[in-house]
Write an enzyme that holds these catalytic residues in place. Structure first.
Site, PDB file in Angstrom:
ATOM      1  N   ASP A  21     129.583 -38.602 101.456  1.00  0.00           N
ATOM      2  CA  ASP A  21     128.832 -39.751 101.952  1.00  0.00           C
ATOM      3  C   ASP A  21     129.771 -40.821 102.490  1.00  0.00           C
ATOM      4  OD1 ASP A  21     126.755 -38.335 101.058  1.00  0.00           O
ATOM      5  OD2 ASP A  21     126.043 -39.803  99.570  1.00  0.00           O
ATOM      6  N   ALA A  22     130.913 -41.007 101.779  1.00  0.00           N
ATOM      7  CA  ALA A  22     131.841 -42.062 102.179  1.00  0.00           C
ATOM      8  C   ALA A  22     132.428 -41.775 103.555  1.00  0.00           C
ATOM      9  CB  ALA A  22     132.956 -42.182 101.154  1.00  0.00           C
ATOM     10  N   GLU A  23     132.726 -40.482 103.770  1.00  0.00           N
ATOM     11  CA  GLU A  23     133.279 -40.111 105.079  1.00  0.00           C
ATOM     12  C   GLU A  23     132.246 -40.346 106.188  1.00  0.00           C
ATOM     13  OE1 GLU A  23     136.346 -36.477 104.160  1.00  0.00           O
ATOM     14  OE2 GLU A  23     134.242 -36.244 103.620  1.00  0.00           O
ATOM     15  N   TYR A  24     131.031 -39.958 105.881  1.00  0.00           N
ATOM     16  CA  TYR A  24     129.954 -40.156 106.862  1.00  0.00           C
ATOM     17  C   TYR A  24     129.832 -41.647 107.194  1.00  0.00           C
ATOM     18  CZ  TYR A  24     125.427 -39.834 109.186  1.00  0.00           C
ATOM     19  OH  TYR A  24     124.418 -39.916 110.107  1.00  0.00           O
ATOM     20  N   GLU A  28     102.133 -19.463 108.816  1.00  0.00           N
ATOM     21  CA  GLU A  28     102.864 -20.707 108.545  1.00  0.00           C
ATOM     22  C   GLU A  28     102.103 -21.534 107.521  1.00  0.00           C
ATOM     23  OE1 GLU A  28     103.389 -22.675 112.327  1.00  0.00           O
ATOM     24  OE2 GLU A  28     103.886 -20.767 113.266  1.00  0.00           O
ATOM     25  N   LYS A  55     100.102 -24.750 106.425  1.00  0.00           N
ATOM     26  CA  LYS A  55      99.345 -25.792 107.123  1.00  0.00           C
ATOM     27  C   LYS A  55      99.728 -27.125 106.493  1.00  0.00           C
ATOM     28  CE  LYS A  55      95.132 -27.089 109.308  1.00  0.00           C
ATOM     29  NZ  LYS A  55      95.147 -28.496 109.002  1.00  0.00           N
ATOM     30  N   TYR A  96     108.426 -31.514 110.791  1.00  0.00           N
ATOM     31  CA  TYR A  96     108.550 -30.053 110.802  1.00  0.00           C
ATOM     32  C   TYR A  96     107.924 -29.536 112.079  1.00  0.00           C
ATOM     33  CZ  TYR A  96     109.639 -30.944 105.980  1.00  0.00           C
ATOM     34  OH  TYR A  96     110.221 -31.433 104.848  1.00  0.00           O
ATOM     35  N   LYS A 104      91.988 -22.270 105.075  1.00  0.00           N
ATOM     36  CA  LYS A 104      92.051 -23.448 104.205  1.00  0.00           C
ATOM     37  C   LYS A 104      91.951 -23.064 102.734  1.00  0.00           C
ATOM     38  CE  LYS A 104      91.786 -27.244 106.921  1.00  0.00           C
ATOM     39  NZ  LYS A 104      90.720 -28.188 106.820  1.00  0.00           N
ATOM     40  N   CYS A 112      64.420 -54.644 104.611  1.00  0.00           N
ATOM     41  CA  CYS A 112      65.862 -54.519 104.819  1.00  0.00           C
ATOM     42  C   CYS A 112      66.614 -55.298 103.739  1.00  0.00           C
ATOM     43  CB  CYS A 112      66.205 -55.057 106.203  1.00  0.00           C
ATOM     44  SG  CYS A 112      67.973 -55.239 106.464  1.00  0.00           S
ATOM     45  N   CYS A 148      68.263 -58.489 105.767  1.00  0.00           N
ATOM     46  CA  CYS A 148      67.527 -59.578 106.430  1.00  0.00           C
ATOM     47  C   CYS A 148      66.056 -59.621 106.025  1.00  0.00           C
ATOM     48  CB  CYS A 148      67.646 -59.443 107.941  1.00  0.00           C
ATOM     49  SG  CYS A 148      66.675 -58.072 108.597  1.00  0.00           S
ATOM     50  N   CYS A 166      65.988 -50.674 110.001  1.00  0.00           N
ATOM     51  CA  CYS A 166      65.568 -52.063 109.855  1.00  0.00           C
ATOM     52  C   CYS A 166      64.996 -52.499 111.194  1.00  0.00           C
ATOM     53  CB  CYS A 166      66.771 -52.920 109.486  1.00  0.00           C
ATOM     54  SG  CYS A 166      66.538 -54.649 109.861  1.00  0.00           S
ATOM     55  N   CYS A 189      69.070 -59.381 112.325  1.00  0.00           N
ATOM     56  CA  CYS A 189      69.671 -58.888 111.082  1.00  0.00           C
ATOM     57  C   CYS A 189      71.190 -59.030 111.174  1.00  0.00           C
ATOM     58  CB  CYS A 189      69.299 -57.419 110.904  1.00  0.00           C
ATOM     59  SG  CYS A 189      70.041 -56.663 109.463  1.00  0.00           S
TER      60      CYS A 189
HETATM   61  S1  IVH Z   1      99.443 -25.085 115.310  1.00  0.00           S
HETATM   62  C1  IVH Z   1      96.362 -25.286 119.137  1.00  0.00           C
HETATM   63  N1  IVH Z   1     100.678 -24.969 113.041  1.00  0.00           N
HETATM   64  O1  IVH Z   1      96.602 -28.569 111.973  1.00  0.00           O
HETATM   65  C2  IVH Z   1      96.622 -25.943 117.826  1.00  0.00           C
HETATM   66  N2  IVH Z   1      99.094 -26.720 113.347  1.00  0.00           N
HETATM   67  O2  IVH Z   1      93.724 -28.289 112.944  1.00  0.00           O
HETATM   68  C3  IVH Z   1      97.960 -25.537 117.323  1.00  0.00           C
HETATM   69  N3  IVH Z   1      98.887 -28.219 111.428  1.00  0.00           N
HETATM   70  O3  IVH Z   1      96.477 -30.966 114.488  1.00  0.00           O
HETATM   71  C4  IVH Z   1      98.260 -26.149 116.014  1.00  0.00           C
HETATM   72  N4  IVH Z   1     100.392 -27.243 110.166  1.00  0.00           N
HETATM   73  O4  IVH Z   1      98.274 -31.212 112.771  1.00  0.00           O
HETATM   74  C5  IVH Z   1      99.763 -25.626 113.766  1.00  0.00           C
HETATM   75  N5  IVH Z   1     101.891 -24.723 111.095  1.00  0.00           N
HETATM   76  C6  IVH Z   1     100.989 -25.391 111.817  1.00  0.00           C
HETATM   77  C7  IVH Z   1     100.314 -26.539 111.318  1.00  0.00           C
HETATM   78  C8  IVH Z   1      99.364 -27.168 112.124  1.00  0.00           C
HETATM   79  C9  IVH Z   1      99.526 -28.241 110.251  1.00  0.00           C
HETATM   80  C10 IVH Z   1      97.844 -29.181 111.816  1.00  0.00           C
HETATM   81  C11 IVH Z   1      98.110 -29.877 113.112  1.00  0.00           C
HETATM   82  C12 IVH Z   1      96.868 -29.753 113.934  1.00  0.00           C
HETATM   83  C13 IVH Z   1      95.878 -29.275 112.939  1.00  0.00           C
HETATM   84  C14 IVH Z   1      94.903 -28.352 113.628  1.00  0.00           C
END
Ligand code: IVH
Length: 674
Positions: free
Chosen positions: A34-37, A114, A116, A226, A317, A411, A414, A429, A435
């Site tokens: 860290d110090a070098e940085y 991936e 979400k 990310y 989900k 209401c 009002c 209403c 109102c």
């Molecule tokens: S790809 C054409 N990859 O999910 C849309 N989205 O409901 C391509 N999200 O608004 C999106 N992780 O904010 C993609 N690995 C991932 C994701 C991701 C989170 C979110 C993103 C997007 C929403 C879509």
């Protein structure tokens, strides 16, 4: 040293610092102390103090944040930021896979899986490898320019590394900004110690930090970025798959989520899903599911989009989360248009990452359906970003005195009679602008971010101004500057806040037609409809003069909404308010030359296989000409572009007498508009 040498020296330091910062923040593998940085950092900082004109935009010193802004400017996305469809179980996963197989018969399909990430989507632009712009997703079409804030994100490269790959001339990267759990906990701990407000969850904390007008505050927050996709790349990276493109992004210096898989079948997808659910709590960031993407980029192209969602990806989900709590009261709220909505006040309960203490019960019919009473125990469900709802009432826990709720006759605000026309679900209403609730709500709506965006005019102001009778309707907002002295007498509103308010009001005059239409608060006219109306009619005059038939033909406008719009523009008191608003100087850009958006407001459908381009390309080209591209044919469809093997949509178009173009005709139309 001459200028060139100074710049060269600065660039060298920037490069070394970027390399070590990548090793530290992205690879978790520090290469110097860290110090070098710090030493190198201060050397650079010192040079920059001596030669402020030569500060390089990608210098790490710029990560601490520049000047505070008064407002974010809005930016139209070159490629819209779409959303993802949702699935929740294995059956829906099978159906997703089947839809893809049907469109790509005989092809081997691999899925890229991936996490979400539960943060905020942003888009980053790099020109010649240097970050030039960061934009929020916004409504997918237009976002806010948050360049200053994204520059403060620690693991986000301000300039791209060139070690193994060639840096493209232009690159647009999409990804998620979030606050890792550890940073979030620390932030809240410190806030608590200082007696400050804490954040309910990392997502809110990230959102709040990104929308800070003062980048110094954003810089103090532990945000991370990310990457999960490439929206534009010139020249094209030439890679064939999603997972390769993610790997390529890491070579340019981006961080990607901590888990990612490529699999051959949906049974493996399901295994990943179950594994992620188990591991979820060990991850450094919050996730609300996983994203399944067809891995092959060519196949993605072939699959294209269905209205606002890609066919080649979906979000799997996590199951909804539920919690038990008690209904402490049920109150009726009066909305902007006079609708009475029952709201259950709950004993606060933590569910799906947020504390829920109010939940809408929608209407009296829903109260009857659930048979929910004051004092009842209820299950509250919440999934991801969806609003929480009462899913179930537990009659076995019902106290003896639990009170049944009736629709009030008058209401609550009002006292005017409440009316509920035959066959309608919503009670209203009858007090109109008499109102005060309707007046307050109309003003709140008018000043909201998606409307005229007058940030300073919060509830406290509105209430005081109503009491002082300085606000009777929204047009009065633009007379407030004449009452400066009176404003200064309002308790706790000093010179500075009056000044800020008046300035915000002044700035709001410069707006856009669709925002103005939305702000008027016409029943049934949400943001999308307002955009359609603005696109179709181009000017406020044309919209105000439109007859019922023209309104009904507007995409997105149903027969009933058409009547509401028509009635709105034929009520004398509304015309007076509009006239006063325009007199006050509210303006928006003149409509674009019609040659540039010749298909404005028209609804088009693309079906079948086109030889010269993918369907998503065709969609983008149509959108660029102003058309709305829809996934299904209806009588409102202007034209269907039919490629080879067009099926049911073509049939439907022919049945409805909608015009159809073949690929050749489509191409010559595009040429004509070029
Ligand atoms: S790809 C054409 N990859 O999910 C849309 N989205 O409901 C391509 N999200 O608004 C999106 N992780 O904010 C993609 N690995 C991932 C994701 C991701 C989170 C979110 C993103 C997007 C929403 C879509």
């Amino acid at each position: 040293m001459n200028t060139e040498q100074i710049i060269a020296e600065m660039r060298k330091l920037i490069q070394i610092l970027a390399k070590h910062s990548h090793a530290y923040y992205v690879m978790d593998n520090p290469t110097i102390s860290d110090a070098e940085y710090d030493q190198l950092y201060h050397q650079l900082k010192h040079m920059e103090q001596q030669y402020p004109d030569l500060i390089q935009t990608d210098s790490p010193t710029q990560k601490v944040g520049g000047e505070a802004l008064s407002k974010f400017s809005s930016v139209t996305h070159a490629v819209p930021m779409l959303s993802l469809g949702n699935i929740f179980n294995y059956d829906e996963l099978k159906a997703f896979d089947q839809r893809i197989q049907e469109r790509l018969p005989q092809q081997k399909i691999q899925y890229d899986i991936e996490l979400k990430l539960d943060g905020l989507a942003i888009s980053l632009w790099y020109e010649k490898g240097v970050l030039i712009r960061g934009v929020t997703r916004g409504d997918g079409e237009t976002g806010e320019d948050i360049t200053q804030n994204v520059k403060t994100i620690r693991n986000l490269p301000l300039s791209l590394r060139t070690a193994n790959v060639t840096v493209p001339d232009f690159l647009e990267v999409r990804g998620e900004v979030l606050m890792p759990k550890s940073g979030f906990e620390k932030l809240n701990r410190v806030a608590e110690q200082n007696g400050e407000k804490t954040f309910a969850n990392p997502r809110n904390a990230a959102a709040g930090s990104l929308r800070q007008l003062d980048p110094k505050i954003a810089a103090s927050r532990p945000l991370a970025f990310y990457a999960y996709g490439v929206a534009q790349c010139v020249p094209h990276h030439g890679l064939a798959s999603m997972h390769e493109s993610l790997h390529w992004l890491t070579q340019l210096g981006f961080e990607i989520a901590e888990r990612q898989w490529v699999v051959d079948s949906i049974t493996e997808v399901q295994q990943c899903y179950e594994q992620i659910i188990k591991e979820r709590h060990n991850l450094s960031v919050e996730i609300d599911g996983m994203v399944i993407k067809v891995d092959d980029l060519q196949q993605q192209k072939q699959l294209g989009f269905l209205s606002r969602e890609p066919r080649w990806a979906t979000a799997y989900k996590f199951p909804a989360q539920a919690a038990l709590t008690t209904v402490e009261n049920i109150e009726w709220q009066v909305g902007r248009t006079g609708t009475l909505t029952p709201v259950a006040r709950l004993h606060p309960v933590f569910v799906g990452g947020v504390t829920v203490s109010n939940v809408t019960l929608h209407n009296i019919g829903e109260i009857h359906r659930l048979d929910v009473r004051i004092g009842d125990r209820v299950s509250v469900y919440r999934t991801g970003d969806v609003i929480p709802k009462v899913e179930k009432v537990w009659p076995e826990f019902r106290p003896e005195h639990a009170a049944i709720v009736q629709l009030p006759e008058n209401c609550p605000v009002c006292d005017s009679p409440v009316v509920m026309p035959e066959g309608e679900a919503l009670a209203r209403c009858s007090g109109g602008l008499f109102c005060s609730a309707q007046r307050i709500e109309a003003i709140r709506h008018f000043v909201a971010r998606k409307a005229l965006d007058i940030e300073g005019l919060g509830d406290r102001w509105v209430e005081s101004l109503l009491n002082l009778q300085l606000l009777r309707n929204v047009a009065d907002i633009y007379q407030l500057h004449q009452h400066r002295e009176t404003l200064l007498t309002i308790e706790k509103m000093g010179e500075k806040s009056v000044q800020n308010l008046l300035q915000a009001i002044e700035q709001s005059k410069d707006t856009q037609l669709h925002r103005f239409i939305y702000a008027l608060g016409i029943r049934g006219v949400g943001e999308t409809t307002a955009k359609m109306l603005a696109n179709t009619f181009q000017t406020l005059d044309a919209l105000m003069q439109a007859d019922l038939e023209q309104l009904k033909k507007t995409p997105d406008v149903g027969d009933i909404t058409a009547e509401w719009i028509y009635d709105f523009f034929h009520a004398q008191h509304n015309l007076e308010v509009i006239e006063r608003l325009l007199q006050a100087g509210i303006t928006w850009p003149a409509p674009q030359a019609p040659t540039r958006q010749p298909l404005n407001g028209e609804s088009w459908v693309v079906t079948g296989t086109l030889a010269s381009m993918g369907r998503d390309d065709a969609t983008q080209k149509l959108q660029a000409l102003g058309a709305r591209v829809s996934g299904s044919v209806s009588s409102k469809t202007k034209c269907v572009v039919a490629g080879e093997k067009a099926g049911s949509k073509l049939e439907k178009a022919e049945k409805l007498g909608v015009s159809v173009m073949n690929e050749q005709e489509f191409l010559s139309m595009l040429e004509q508009y070029q």
